[in-house]
Design a protein around this motif. Sequence first.
Motif: not given
Length: 451
Positions: A126-128, A141-144, A161-165, A190-200
């Motif tokens: 329930n957490k990505l 690139v983005s992932g794990f 993770h489920d289909k919605k995630t 350098r740079g701005f965006l590091k991660h995106i976390q999703v909780r369901e």
Amino acid sequence: MLNKKTKVKGEILHIEDNGLGCMQVKKDKVYVKQVLVGELVEATITKKIKDGYIADLLKVVKPSSIRTKVKCQYFTRCGSCSYLHMLYPFELKMKTDQVKKLVEQYRLPLQVSNCEGMKEPYAYRNKLILSFGKNRKNEVVSGFYEPYSHKLVNIGSCLLHDKKTNDLFTHMKECVKKCRIDVYDEATKRGFLKHIQVRENQKGEFLVTIVVADTEFKGKKKFLDMLLDGHPEIVSVVQNINNRHTVVVLGNQEIVMYGKGYIEDTLCGLTFRISSKSFYQINHEQCEKLYTKALSMLKLKGNETVVDTYSGIGTISLLLAKQAKKVYGVEINAQAVKDANVNKELNDIKNVEFVCSDSGEYMQRLARVKQPIDVVVMDPARDGADKNFIDALLSLKPKHILYISCNPETQMRDIKQMSRTYGCKRVELFDMFPRTSHVEAVVLLSRKDIE
């Protein structure tokens, strides 16, 4: 001495607790990913470690009968899973056997239960946390991450993770690309965006946390509008500022971009508010099984005083309060204590008090004033309890200790230190993280003079 890129061949003798298979090459131990006991394999040395070498699998010359076809195209590189190549019933047996070996190693009188698994060991998280970076060609690139490295694997979806995630996963990557968000580069810092976390939560609602290196978010409105478009399941979006050059994902400062800045979830009949930093078990189904079993082991009568150490946002404390006279939840993280008090109010529970303190120091204070405590619950991090905590616990001498752990090795070590004063009979195992090398263990210890 084996050099990098040296090819080796051998039989896998056993699987380590971290999921790596071990083979002997002359006098050296070589650890290989994605192999099984008894398999004859060929591998390439990639790294020297303290007690041997890490190697990449080249070929399985003689496969095990419990090997199965891997459903994930990223398995050979991604560090998230360890056992996708193994039939699930054998994964559960292996985890049980590993704990049995630890019990024997520490000479503890514990019966080990069979590991409680899931009917379907996928789509449970329930957490990505989706990490962003750049490759050698300066492409986004983005992932794990790959195991034992900070090299990102560019991933399109994840079986855990489920289909919605996974659909949201793809959508978020497209938003970053179309809005030309500058991603953080670990090499240049350098740079701005590091991660995106999703909780369901169980309703299928999402809390999305955008982890960035600065408060100034250029193109924020465009990005937010695109993110929300066609995705009503996103009920809140938070900007988290992390300007440190470390492996820690979240920073201390947050700005709510949309919604309330949290979601709520139901666990074992209680409601919990979950923010971006809240510690909350990632496997809802298995968590309910674990907590139900753990509380039943205590057999509380309603007149007990309980101290719940490492209490986080108060999940266990509040569940205990339904069965005990008084519960003290002790947690060092101030934000977690704040969340715990909110959860206390949400559930209209009066007999719980949350304390912001180091658990060991709090226990020492109780011991100094000889505070009578019936039960102590402990659920520490993977390192287990430190000496100060154990010493304070032995001085306090509660009647019972309920020890929940995500690392049975440190758990058994700690139990051994308490074995002169406390007895224990059984360890219950739960597969909280299917297809990985981790297992959750629960042990009830009782003071020997009252057993």
